[in-house]
Design a protein around this motif. Structure first.
Motif, PDB file in Angstrom:
ATOM      1  N   UNK A  64       0.973  -1.169  -0.123  1.00  0.00           N
ATOM      2  CA  UNK A  64      -0.126   0.092   0.068  1.00  0.00           C
ATOM      3  C   UNK A  64       0.838   1.250   0.094  1.00  0.00           C
ATOM      4  N   UNK A  65       0.272   2.360  -0.238  1.00  0.00           N
ATOM      5  CA  UNK A  65       1.047   3.680  -0.462  1.00  0.00           C
ATOM      6  C   UNK A  65       1.661   4.003   0.903  1.00  0.00           C
ATOM      7  N   UNK A  66       2.758   4.822   1.154  1.00  0.00           N
ATOM      8  CA  UNK A  66       3.208   5.277   2.561  1.00  0.00           C
ATOM      9  C   UNK A  66       2.013   6.259   3.198  1.00  0.00           C
ATOM     10  N   UNK A  67       1.989   6.050   4.479  1.00  0.00           N
ATOM     11  CA  UNK A  67       1.315   7.062   5.114  1.00  0.00           C
ATOM     12  C   UNK A  67       1.965   8.337   5.747  1.00  0.00           C
ATOM     13  N   UNK A  68       1.428   9.378   5.489  1.00  0.00           N
ATOM     14  CA  UNK A  68       2.356  10.673   5.889  1.00  0.00           C
ATOM     15  C   UNK A  68       2.060  10.704   7.599  1.00  0.00           C
ATOM     16  N   UNK A  69       3.010  11.286   8.354  1.00  0.00           N
ATOM     17  CA  UNK A  69       3.003  11.544   9.472  1.00  0.00           C
ATOM     18  C   UNK A  69       3.105  10.336  10.539  1.00  0.00           C
ATOM     19  N   UNK A  70       2.744  10.340  11.498  1.00  0.00           N
ATOM     20  CA  UNK A  70       2.979   9.202  12.369  1.00  0.00           C
ATOM     21  C   UNK A  70       3.176   9.644  13.991  1.00  0.00           C
ATOM     22  N   UNK A  71       3.413   8.780  14.873  1.00  0.00           N
ATOM     23  CA  UNK A  71       3.466   9.183  16.484  1.00  0.00           C
ATOM     24  C   UNK A  71       4.481  10.195  16.732  1.00  0.00           C
ATOM     25  N   UNK A  72       4.327  10.726  17.618  1.00  0.00           N
ATOM     26  CA  UNK A  72       5.426  11.574  18.067  1.00  0.00           C
ATOM     27  C   UNK A  72       6.590  10.934  18.956  1.00  0.00           C
ATOM     28  N   UNK A  73       7.715  11.691  19.149  1.00  0.00           N
ATOM     29  CA  UNK A  73       8.846  10.837  19.868  1.00  0.00           C
ATOM     30  C   UNK A  73       8.959  11.537  21.174  1.00  0.00           C
ATOM     31  N   UNK A  74       9.373  10.851  22.156  1.00  0.00           N
ATOM     32  CA  UNK A  74       9.756  11.561  23.508  1.00  0.00           C
ATOM     33  C   UNK A  74      11.235  11.429  23.408  1.00  0.00           C
ATOM     34  N   UNK A  75      12.112  12.438  23.653  1.00  0.00           N
ATOM     35  CA  UNK A  75      13.504  12.306  23.750  1.00  0.00           C
ATOM     36  C   UNK A  75      14.072  13.298  24.292  1.00  0.00           C
ATOM     37  N   UNK A  76      15.330  13.223  24.760  1.00  0.00           N
ATOM     38  CA  UNK A  76      16.255  14.099  25.256  1.00  0.00           C
ATOM     39  C   UNK A  76      17.493  14.013  24.466  1.00  0.00           C
ATOM     40  N   UNK A  77      18.294  15.283  24.245  1.00  0.00           N
ATOM     41  CA  UNK A  77      19.730  15.248  23.581  1.00  0.00           C
ATOM     42  C   UNK A  77      20.591  16.037  24.414  1.00  0.00           C
ATOM     43  N   UNK A  78      21.551  15.429  24.897  1.00  0.00           N
ATOM     44  CA  UNK A  78      22.725  16.276  25.664  1.00  0.00           C
ATOM     45  C   UNK A  78      24.307  15.985  25.328  1.00  0.00           C
ATOM     46  N   UNK A  79      25.173  16.652  25.725  1.00  0.00           N
ATOM     47  CA  UNK A  79      26.411  16.305  25.309  1.00  0.00           C
ATOM     48  C   UNK A  79      27.058  15.439  26.811  1.00  0.00           C
ATOM     49  N   UNK A  80      27.697  14.375  26.093  1.00  0.00           N
ATOM     50  CA  UNK A  80      28.440  13.808  27.186  1.00  0.00           C
ATOM     51  C   UNK A  80      29.900  13.259  26.567  1.00  0.00           C
ATOM     52  N   UNK A  81      30.686  14.038  26.308  1.00  0.00           N
ATOM     53  CA  UNK A  81      31.835  13.692  25.289  1.00  0.00           C
ATOM     54  C   UNK A  81      32.819  12.615  26.306  1.00  0.00           C
TER      55      UNK A  81
ATOM     56  N   UNK B 179      12.335  -2.060  19.414  1.00  0.00           N
ATOM     57  CA  UNK B 179      12.544  -1.289  20.596  1.00  0.00           C
ATOM     58  C   UNK B 179      11.823   0.096  20.432  1.00  0.00           C
ATOM     59  N   UNK B 180      10.889   0.138  21.540  1.00  0.00           N
ATOM     60  CA  UNK B 180      10.392   1.494  21.696  1.00  0.00           C
ATOM     61  C   UNK B 180      11.247   2.575  22.493  1.00  0.00           C
ATOM     62  N   UNK B 181      12.417   1.865  23.413  1.00  0.00           N
ATOM     63  CA  UNK B 181      13.390   2.671  23.864  1.00  0.00           C
ATOM     64  C   UNK B 181      14.745   2.577  23.461  1.00  0.00           C
ATOM     65  N   UNK B 182      15.461   3.366  23.360  1.00  0.00           N
ATOM     66  CA  UNK B 182      16.694   3.603  22.839  1.00  0.00           C
ATOM     67  C   UNK B 182      17.788   4.643  23.246  1.00  0.00           C
ATOM     68  N   UNK B 183      18.848   4.322  23.218  1.00  0.00           N
ATOM     69  CA  UNK B 183      19.866   5.339  23.603  1.00  0.00           C
ATOM     70  C   UNK B 183      21.031   5.193  22.294  1.00  0.00           C
ATOM     71  N   UNK B 184      21.170   6.267  21.834  1.00  0.00           N
ATOM     72  CA  UNK B 184      22.286   6.636  20.651  1.00  0.00           C
ATOM     73  C   UNK B 184      23.348   7.656  21.268  1.00  0.00           C
ATOM     74  N   UNK B 185      24.616   7.164  20.842  1.00  0.00           N
ATOM     75  CA  UNK B 185      25.650   7.833  21.337  1.00  0.00           C
ATOM     76  C   UNK B 185      26.522   8.114  20.115  1.00  0.00           C
TER      77      UNK B 185
ATOM     78  N   UNK C  93      29.928  13.513  20.848  1.00  0.00           N
ATOM     79  CA  UNK C  93      29.811  13.438  22.113  1.00  0.00           C
ATOM     80  C   UNK C  93      28.320  13.606  22.577  1.00  0.00           C
ATOM     81  N   UNK C  94      27.386  13.702  21.664  1.00  0.00           N
ATOM     82  CA  UNK C  94      25.950  13.957  21.942  1.00  0.00           C
ATOM     83  C   UNK C  94      25.419  12.558  22.184  1.00  0.00           C
TER      84      UNK C  94
END
Length: 787
Positions: A235-252, A393-399, A404-405
């Motif tokens: 089927x064709x792609x649906x536009x939009x989607x659910x929002x994301x809960x996130x924080x970004x910070x520096x930890x070099x 995964x619904x929860x994730x951590x990316x470094x 250092x982000x």
């Protein structure tokens, strides 16, 4: 109305490159069928809908009916049904054979090697200068008086008396509109003059059609949509989607090992991490965080109609699927489509989604190659091992290990408490790396009342050698004589024209006998050690559904970004950095070794194969697709223990295709197994390797490659994905020996068996001793952690 060209594919792995070249030079519609898709009567029925035919290359010999299928009948059509034909390699040999030439073997096989073609600038070579062309053939057309009465030789090459002498490279029929070339005009290393023959052929072909007043009919009713134009989702792609809960910070100063231990990797039964740990080429570390009652792991076994789904923290399994056209692949696409996400940070490559592996056998069955039955683990009576094992995964951590982000993310919009709490823990962990502390010995208290166990604090550790007592380790490596015999067996197949290159592999097992109780899982202990010894751009640790994979792979298989840009980075050609005398190989020495005909031919054949895989989905788009291009050809890259010959192939999926519902998974599943682990043509090579590499009765990893030679990576809800080839890696089946055994003294112990695969590409230029040494070089980069 656009002209139509029918491409007849003999199950080759370069045919899509040929189709792309035809589209580019003729502006005609190109439709592809296999040599055995239709009976002669059905073929003749729809031939009136096509203006010309191109017969592509393929494995085997034109004298074997199974290798050519419908091809001989094309050259034998009644004159009133004849259309212009252009044959390449097998198509060329079939043309010569049909009109009286003999077919013989070359004395010296030419696979992935270039030759200068001598021609007289006429006919299909009109306007061509020096033709420097790539050859993939072990057979030759042997012209005799009868054949020369029907065919005119247009070009030759001279291999020299010490090799093959003069070899015919192009012919045309003296009366009928049939042309053919022995070399491959579609190869990325054939020069423009060599590729121009297709344009010239089309000019001559259309002139013949106009002279005959031939106009093709409409396509017959029910003419199928080519597979590359059907997507997994349907089927064709649906536009939009659910929002994301996130924080970004520096930890070099964040230490990845300590971050994993914060997530309790030492004792975790399930864990998922992708870790770019190489100094020069690594960047992101991605951790999937298991969420009780939410995180789902999808497993699938070849032959199963449905996909098994297990939710973390719950007993039992559910099954989904059974009604979709692409089986397990559609189920993954449907799951992903339900989680389209918006609002994440565009710099983060992963917002949540699938992480895990797809093994070699899952890719093999996609080629319609049956697996041996019963399979190895079925013979042993063990738990069946999944061929696909991925966790959503619904929860994730990316470094970002360069900037250092750090991103702490959740697909659950009301998951702010977890995001905030985890972000505070990670910040505190990073701060402890640079700030002395006087807090009580049992705990460290951070902002917002976050408490970390004291064990997460940085401590100075030294990796001891060896990692395990020698008495606890039993290593079983492939036998040298058998491996070398297999190399020679591969070369016999190459000489017969069955393949251009065969990626031969073998597996080593490491049995560990360990105390029943230890402070940390063996997998984590090994991973930390391997991460220091052999840091890699595609490292990682994945534990789920009874399988544990430790990766230190240097090779990207396929990546794509959210804008539809694709990249593959095949590696073929390896030089160990350390010499037997203890000195180090310099870069200039590595360049001299890797820039030889053998090493370059290995790499080129896989480059052309991968271009074919990418063209198979991305070519013929209705909007600008950016083309499929080789942006880096046989560059030398340096890693911790080896130099490697690396190429980069890129392509683009246009907005129209993405709007229709196509994703990177459409490209991934149609490209498996990785061409750098099979050889070319892919299907025939896989069949040959199954016979040569052995069965379960011979003791090598249940007769299968399993996780080795598969792919390991992620597919994110943001639309991006990145998958590596499972090499320089090891894996275990967690329950293979059960949980407890007795040692000689009657004490309780546990046993683990780790498997490590290694191998190399066998070509006509290979040396059996050299292939054995190359296999050991690759094996020892991982095996060394046990020695």
């Amino acid at each position: 109305m656009a002209r139509r060209i029918l491409l007849v594919d003999a199950y080759d792995s370069f045919s899509n490159n040929l189709a792309a070249l035809i589209r580019q030079t003729t502006n005609a519609e190109v439709h592809t069928i296999k040599i055995d898709d239709y009976t002669l009567s059905k073929f003749r029925g729809f031939l009136k809908s096509f203006d010309a035919i191109v017969i592509g290359p393929g494995p085997g010999t034109p004298t074997n009916d199974e290798d050519v299928g419908i091809i001989p009948h094309i050259y034998g059509l009644p004159e009133e049904e004849v259309v212009p034909v252009f044959g390449v390699c097998l198509g060329f040999q079939s043309l010569c054979l049909a009109f009286g030439a003999g077919i013989g073997r070359l004395k010296v096989v030419k696979h992935g090697q270039s030759s200068v073609i001598t021609h007289h600038r006429g006919d299909i070579f009109e306007g061509c200068g020096v033709v420097d062309a790539i050859r993939y053939h072990s057979l030759r057309a042997e012209m005799n008086e009868g054949a020369l009465g029907e065919l005119e030789v247009l070009a030759v090459t001279d291999d020299g008396e010490g090799e093959n002498g003069e070899v015919v490279m192009a012919v045309k029929h003296r009366r009928l509109p049939f042309w053919g070339v022995q070399y491959h005009p579609e190869s990325c290393c054939t020069n423009l003059d060599g590729a121009r023959v297709v344009e010239n052929w089309w000019r001559l072909a259309t002139g013949w059609l106009d002279g005959k007043g031939r106009v093709s009919e409409a396509l017959p009713a029910g003419w199928g949509v080519p597979p590359e134009r059907r997507n997994l989702l349907g089927v064709p792609r649906k536009e939009g989607g659910r929002g994301l809960c996130w924080q970004m910070f520096h930890a070099p100063c964040l230490d990845i090992v300590e971050l994993c231990e914060l997530l309790e990797v030492k004792r975790a039964e399930k864990f998922a991490m992708l870790d770019s740990s190489a100094k020069h080429t690594g960047r992101y570390t991605i951790l999937g965080v298991f969420m009780p009652g939410v995180t789902e792991t999808f497993t699938w076994r070849v032959g199963d109609e449905k996909v098994s789904v297990q939710t973390f923290g719950k007993s039992g399994r559910d099954e989904v699927g059974g009604n979709t056209s692409f089986g397990v692949w559609s189920e993954l696409a449907v799951k992903m489509a339900g989680f389209g996400a918006t609002g994440g940070d565009g710099e983060s490559p992963f917002w949540g989604g699938f992480m895990g592996y797809i093994n070699y056998e899952a890719g093999v069955t996609g080629l319609d190659v049956p697996l041996a039955s019963p399979r190895g683990d079925e013979k042993a009576g063990r738990t069946r091992i999944p061929d696909l094992n991925v966790t959503f995964f619904h929860r994730s951590i990316v470094v970002d290990n360069i900037s250092g982000k750090v991103w702490v993310q959740s697909l659950e919009v009301d998951d702010e408490e977890w995001v905030t709490g985890m972000a505070e823990k990670v910040k505190l962990l990073a701060a402890m790396s640079i700030t002395p502390t006087t807090t009580p010995p049992n705990e460290v208290v951070g902002g917002s009342g976050v408490t970390l166990p004291r064990s997460t604090m940085r401590t100075t550790t030294t990796v001891k050698e060896p990692l395990f007592p020698p008495s606890a380790v039993e290593i079983t490596q492939p036998g040298k004589e058998k491996y070398m015999r297999n190399v020679l067996a591969c070369q016999k197949e190459l000489a017969k024209g069955e393949s251009y290159e065969l990626c031969l592999t073998a597996q080593t097992t490491v049995d560990l006998t360990l105390p029943l109780q230890e402070e940390e899982d063996t997998a984590w202990k090994i991973y930390k050690h391997l991460r220091k010894r052999n840091p890699a751009p595609f490292a990682g640790l994945y534990k789920a559904s009874g399988t544990t994979l430790i990766s230190s792979s240097p090779e990207r298989f396929l990546s794509w970004d959210r804008d539809g840009n694709f990249q593959l980075r095949p590696i073929k050609g390896t030089v160990r950095k350390s010499k037997p005398d203890g000195s180090i190989v310099s870069r200039s020495e590595a360049e001299e070794i890797l820039n030889t005909p053998k090493e370059r031919a290995e790499n080129l054949m896989i480059v052309d194969l991968i271009r074919h895989d990418l063209h198979g989905v991305l070519s013929g788009q209705s909007d600008e697709d950016g083309g499929v291009k080789v942006s880096k050809l046989m560059g030398i890259e340096e890693y911790e223990t080896v130099f490697q010959l690396v190429s980069v192939i890129e392509g683009r999926m246009g907005e129209t295709m993405r709007g229709e519902g196509f994703t990177g998974m459409d490209v991934l599943h149609r490209s498996l197994p990785p061409g750098s682990m099979t050889g070319a043509p892919k299907k025939r090579s896989v069949e040959i390797l199954q016979d040569i590499e052995g069965t379960a009765d011979e003791g090598d990893n249940c007769g299968e490659r399993a996780v080795y030679s598969g792919v390991f990576g992620y597919w994110s809800v943001c639309g991006a994905g990145d998958w590596s080839v499972v090499i320089r890696s090891m894996y275990r089946f967690d329950d293979e020996f059960g949980s407890q055994h007795q040692d000689g003294s009657g004490e309780g112990v546990r046993k683990e068996r780790w498997r490590i695969g290694a191998g190399g590409a066998v070509t006509a230029l290979s040396d059996a001793e050299g292939e054995w040494e190359e296999m050991l070089t690759k094996l020892n980069s991982t095996l060394a952690v046990f020695q």
